[in-house]
Scaffold this motif. Structure first.
Motif, PDB file in Angstrom:
ATOM      1  N   CYS A 136      -1.649   6.139  -5.820  1.00 55.68           N
ATOM      2  CA  CYS A 136      -0.557   7.175  -4.820  1.00 55.68           C
ATOM      3  C   CYS A 136      -0.003   8.158  -6.080  1.00 55.68           C
ATOM      4  O   CYS A 136       0.523   7.533  -6.442  1.00 55.68           O
ATOM      5  CB  CYS A 136      -0.160   6.251  -3.971  1.00 55.68           C
ATOM      6  SG  CYS A 136       1.303   7.463  -2.893  1.00 55.68           S
ATOM      7  N   ALA A 137      -0.355   9.675  -5.405  1.00 52.80           N
ATOM      8  CA  ALA A 137       0.718  10.643  -6.754  1.00 52.80           C
ATOM      9  C   ALA A 137       2.206   9.918  -5.610  1.00 52.80           C
ATOM     10  O   ALA A 137       3.604  10.067  -6.927  1.00 52.80           O
ATOM     11  CB  ALA A 137       0.151  11.565  -6.280  1.00 52.80           C
ATOM     12  N   ALA A 138       2.427   9.244  -4.831  1.00 54.01           N
ATOM     13  CA  ALA A 138       4.012   9.966  -4.337  1.00 54.01           C
ATOM     14  C   ALA A 138       4.695   8.542  -5.015  1.00 54.01           C
ATOM     15  O   ALA A 138       5.550   8.511  -5.466  1.00 54.01           O
ATOM     16  CB  ALA A 138       4.504   9.498  -3.062  1.00 54.01           C
ATOM     17  N   CYS A 139       3.784   6.877  -5.178  1.00 55.89           N
ATOM     18  CA  CYS A 139       4.211   5.735  -5.217  1.00 55.89           C
ATOM     19  C   CYS A 139       3.702   5.093  -6.604  1.00 55.89           C
ATOM     20  O   CYS A 139       4.516   4.635  -7.730  1.00 55.89           O
ATOM     21  CB  CYS A 139       4.428   4.913  -4.330  1.00 55.89           C
ATOM     22  SG  CYS A 139       3.658   4.032  -3.374  1.00 55.89           S
ATOM     23  N   THR A 149      -4.743   6.494   3.255  1.00 58.61           N
ATOM     24  CA  THR A 149      -3.486   6.997   3.330  1.00 58.61           C
ATOM     25  C   THR A 149      -2.780   5.673   2.471  1.00 58.61           C
ATOM     26  O   THR A 149      -3.770   4.674   2.401  1.00 58.61           O
ATOM     27  CB  THR A 149      -2.374   7.024   5.156  1.00 58.61           C
ATOM     28  OG1 THR A 149      -2.821   5.397   5.366  1.00 58.61           O
ATOM     29  CG2 THR A 149      -2.884   8.118   5.511  1.00 58.61           C
ATOM     30  N   CYS A 150      -2.023   6.296   1.618  1.00 57.05           N
ATOM     31  CA  CYS A 150      -1.809   4.446   0.575  1.00 57.05           C
ATOM     32  C   CYS A 150      -0.849   3.753   1.590  1.00 57.05           C
ATOM     33  O   CYS A 150      -0.244   3.661   1.856  1.00 57.05           O
ATOM     34  CB  CYS A 150      -0.157   5.249  -0.184  1.00 57.05           C
ATOM     35  SG  CYS A 150       0.402   4.391  -1.216  1.00 57.05           S
ATOM     36  N   CYS A 153       3.707   3.308   0.146  1.00 54.60           N
ATOM     37  CA  CYS A 153       4.771   4.035   0.890  1.00 54.60           C
ATOM     38  C   CYS A 153       3.922   5.345   2.962  1.00 54.60           C
ATOM     39  O   CYS A 153       4.330   6.231   2.953  1.00 54.60           O
ATOM     40  CB  CYS A 153       5.329   5.325   0.110  1.00 54.60           C
ATOM     41  SG  CYS A 153       3.214   5.763  -0.509  1.00 54.60           S
ATOM     42  N   GLU A 155       1.779   7.610   1.883  1.00 53.37           N
ATOM     43  CA  GLU A 155       1.964   9.272   2.353  1.00 53.37           C
ATOM     44  C   GLU A 155       0.246   9.284   1.938  1.00 53.37           C
ATOM     45  O   GLU A 155      -0.501   8.801   1.716  1.00 53.37           O
ATOM     46  CB  GLU A 155       2.338   9.163   0.589  1.00 53.37           C
ATOM     47  CG  GLU A 155       3.500   9.735   0.836  1.00 53.37           C
ATOM     48  CD  GLU A 155       4.433  10.607   1.480  1.00 53.37           C
ATOM     49  OE1 GLU A 155       4.138  11.660   1.523  1.00 53.37           O
ATOM     50  OE2 GLU A 155       5.433  10.522   1.698  1.00 53.37           O
ATOM     51  N   LYS A 156      -0.116  10.555   2.107  1.00 55.16           N
ATOM     52  CA  LYS A 156      -1.669  10.207   2.100  1.00 55.16           C
ATOM     53  C   LYS A 156      -1.956  10.417   0.868  1.00 55.16           C
ATOM     54  O   LYS A 156      -1.745  10.395   0.151  1.00 55.16           O
ATOM     55  CB  LYS A 156      -1.789  12.172   2.632  1.00 55.16           C
ATOM     56  CG  LYS A 156      -3.135  12.673   3.111  1.00 55.16           C
ATOM     57  CD  LYS A 156      -3.698  13.878   3.400  1.00 55.16           C
ATOM     58  CE  LYS A 156      -4.693  14.298   4.239  1.00 55.16           C
ATOM     59  NZ  LYS A 156      -5.380  15.729   4.267  1.00 55.16           N
ATOM     60  N   CYS A 157      -3.277  10.372   1.131  1.00 51.66           N
ATOM     61  CA  CYS A 157      -4.017  10.172  -0.638  1.00 51.66           C
ATOM     62  C   CYS A 157      -4.478  11.122  -1.184  1.00 51.66           C
ATOM     63  O   CYS A 157      -4.610  11.678   0.242  1.00 51.66           O
ATOM     64  CB  CYS A 157      -5.294   9.020  -0.856  1.00 51.66           C
ATOM     65  SG  CYS A 157      -4.497   7.142  -0.106  1.00 51.66           S
TER      66      CYS A 157
END
Length: 157
Positions: A136-139, A149-150, A153, A155-157
Motif C-alpha cells: 500500500c502506497a499510504a501505509c 482497498t488496503c 488503512c 486507502e485505494k490500492c
C-alpha cells in the motif's frame, strides 16, 4: 528478508508469489480470507482441503507449495528442464507460458512482461520492484493481486 528468501517469491512462470492472495492472507493471519480460499480450493479439487497440509506455501520455488500450485505445468517443466524460472529457459517463450499469459486471468496476463523485465534488470532488481508494487502506497501494508482497498488503512490500492 535475505535475497535467497526473496527468490522463492519469484515463481518459475514470472508471477510474484508475494502478491498471491493465499500467501498474503497467510502472512496477515486473515482467517476469513483463508476460510474462503479453503472453500474455493475444496470445490476446485472436489475434496476437503487442510490448511496445514494443503494451504501452507512459501512460494512456488520453495519446498512448501500450496496444493493448487503443486501440479502446475510450468513449475513441473522448469524442474524437468533444470531451470529455476522461465526467464532462464532457452526455449522461452514457449506455447505453455504464452497460453498461461493469455488464459484470461488478470494476474496471469503479466507473466510475459514480468519475465522480460527479469531478463532486462536482473531477478534481484525485479523482486525489489515487486515488493514495492505490492505494498500500500499510504501505509506500506502487503496487498495481493485483486485487492482494491488496503485492509489496513482502507486507502485505494
Amino acid at each position: 528478508m535475505t535475497s535467497k528468501k526473496k527468490e522463492i517469491l519469484a515463481a518459475p512462470c514470472g508471477l510474484y508469489c508475494g502478491a498471491c492472495r493465499l500467501y498474503v492472507s497467510r502472512k496477515r493471519g486473515d482467517e476469513m480470507a483463508l476460510a474462503q480460499i479453503m472453500e474455493e480450493a475444496s470445490k476446485r479439487l472436489n475434496r476437503p482441503v487442510s490448511p496445514e497440509e494443503d494451504l501452507a506455501c512459501e512460494g512456488c520455488p520453495s519446498d512448501s507449495v500450496a496444493v493448487i500450485c503443486r501440479q502446475c505445468r510450468i513449475r513441473a517443466c522448469a524442474l524437468e528442464k533444470g531451470v529455476n524460472r522461465c526467464a532462464t529457459c532457452p526455449d522461452f517463450p514457449c506455447q505453455v507460458i504464452t497460453d498461461f499469459n493469455n488464459d484470461g486471468r488478470p494476474h496471469h496476463s503479466e507473466v510475459l512482461s514480468n519475465i522480460g523485465r527479469q531478463r532486462e534488470i536482473t531477478l534481484a532488481k525485479w523482486l525489489e520492484e515487486q515488493e514495492n508494487k505490492w505494498r500500500c502506497a499510504a501505509c506500506g501494508a502487503r496487498i495481493h493481486w485483486y485487492e482494491v482497498t488496503c485492509p489496513e488503512c482502507a486507502e485505494k490500492c
